[in-house]
Design an enzyme around this catalytic site. Structure first.
Site, PDB file in Angstrom:
ATOM      1  N   GLY A  32     -16.250   4.726   1.923  1.00  0.00           N
ATOM      2  CA  GLY A  32     -16.356   3.278   1.763  1.00  0.00           C
ATOM      3  C   GLY A  32     -15.302   2.555   2.573  1.00  0.00           C
ATOM      4  O   GLY A  32     -14.246   3.107   2.879  1.00  0.00           O
ATOM      5  N   ARG A  33     -15.605   1.321   2.936  1.00  0.00           N
ATOM      6  CA  ARG A  33     -14.671   0.498   3.702  1.00  0.00           C
ATOM      7  C   ARG A  33     -14.504  -0.843   3.014  1.00  0.00           C
ATOM      8  O   ARG A  33     -15.467  -1.415   2.492  1.00  0.00           O
ATOM      9  CB  ARG A  33     -15.180   0.286   5.143  1.00  0.00           C
ATOM     10  CG  ARG A  33     -15.136   1.557   5.975  1.00  0.00           C
ATOM     11  CD  ARG A  33     -15.672   1.367   7.381  1.00  0.00           C
ATOM     12  NE  ARG A  33     -15.497   2.603   8.152  1.00  0.00           N
ATOM     13  CZ  ARG A  33     -14.498   2.828   8.992  1.00  0.00           C
ATOM     14  NH1 ARG A  33     -13.574   1.895   9.183  1.00  0.00           N
ATOM     15  NH2 ARG A  33     -14.407   3.980   9.636  1.00  0.00           N
ATOM     16  N   ASP A  88      -9.827  -5.476 -12.417  1.00  0.00           N
ATOM     17  CA  ASP A  88     -10.999  -5.441 -11.521  1.00  0.00           C
ATOM     18  C   ASP A  88     -12.007  -4.402 -12.009  1.00  0.00           C
ATOM     19  O   ASP A  88     -12.499  -3.578 -11.238  1.00  0.00           O
ATOM     20  CB  ASP A  88     -10.560  -5.150 -10.094  1.00  0.00           C
ATOM     21  CG  ASP A  88     -11.608  -5.575  -9.061  1.00  0.00           C
ATOM     22  OD1 ASP A  88     -12.494  -6.381  -9.416  1.00  0.00           O
ATOM     23  OD2 ASP A  88     -11.544  -5.108  -7.917  1.00  0.00           O
ATOM     24  N   MET A 144      -8.867  -3.841   2.846  1.00  0.00           N
ATOM     25  CA  MET A 144      -7.530  -3.274   2.995  1.00  0.00           C
ATOM     26  C   MET A 144      -7.518  -1.931   3.716  1.00  0.00           C
ATOM     27  O   MET A 144      -6.472  -1.492   4.181  1.00  0.00           O
ATOM     28  CB  MET A 144      -6.870  -3.107   1.627  1.00  0.00           C
ATOM     29  CG  MET A 144      -6.461  -4.407   0.966  1.00  0.00           C
ATOM     30  SD  MET A 144      -5.691  -4.132  -0.641  1.00  0.00           S
ATOM     31  CE  MET A 144      -4.247  -3.173  -0.163  1.00  0.00           C
TER      32      MET A 144
END
Length: 205
Positions: free
Chosen positions: A21-22, A137, A25
């Protein structure tokens, strides 16, 4: 090193295999820790941010928070540090992906399974809150789920914006978290509390 490592490259003790995943940050890679021959999820901070004191402190705080926790439903941290211009965090690798991917593949889960997984997320939050850690989160993409076994096992991950008793990095006027899962008081800009995490877990359910 300039830029992120790529698949097939060595990054210190890690062999990079693929992207998981990207984000804003950095990148999370599927990698193998060569010295121990074990799979890891390797989060690498964008080299452009390595000189930013606030981002560096947040990254190091995430490692510290995870290392301080001993919970069956919180992802384990194996190590962290800096290689050339890149800060990294190596954690337990969970092959099943995250809950948002599960929901995209399968749609809404059967109520019994949904309640079971939510209960596991709540168990993780109970362990975190007992240490004074507020996740801030909690959302499906931060819940990793095993792909094998009769009963899926959930792990709460990504404590990158978590706060603890020693945290002093939250800027006034900035609301941290994902809007769709924020408790009402967080939308109003009030500080996060344990109840804020519980509200977010309810949104997942």
């Amino acid at each position: 090193m300039t830029g992120f490592p790529r698949a097939g490259e060595r990054f210190g003790d890690f062999l990079i295999e693929s992207d998981l995943g990207r984000g804003g940050m950095g990148v999370v890679f599927r990698a193998t820790q060569v010295s121990l021959n074990r799979p890891v999820a390797l989060k690498v901070l964008d080299p452009a941010l390595a000189g930013d004191v606030e981002f560096t402190q947040r990254f190091e705080r995430e490692a510290s928070i995870l290392a301080s926790m001993s919970s069956p439903h919180v992802i384990q941290v194996f190590g962290h540090g800096r290689i050339d211009d890149c800060l990294y965090l190596a954690t337990q690798y969970i092959a099943g992906g995250d809950l948002s991917q599960v929901l995209r593949r399968n749609g809404a889960l059967p109520p019994t399974l949904a309640l079971d997984l939510t209960g596991q997320v709540l168990a993780a939050l109970a362990d975190a809150h007992a240490l004074g850690v507020i996740h801030r989160d909690v959302k499906p993409s931060n819940v990793l789920v095993t792909s094998s076994g009769e009963r899926p096992f959930a792990y709460l991950a990504d404590f990158g914006i978590a706060q603890n008793r020693e945290s002093g990095l939250t800027r006034s006027g900035v609301v941290a978290g994902s809007w769709a899962y924020l408790a009402p008081e967080r939308h109003a800009g009030e500080p996060a509390a344990a109840t804020s995490d519980l509200y977010s877990a309810g949104c997942i359910l």
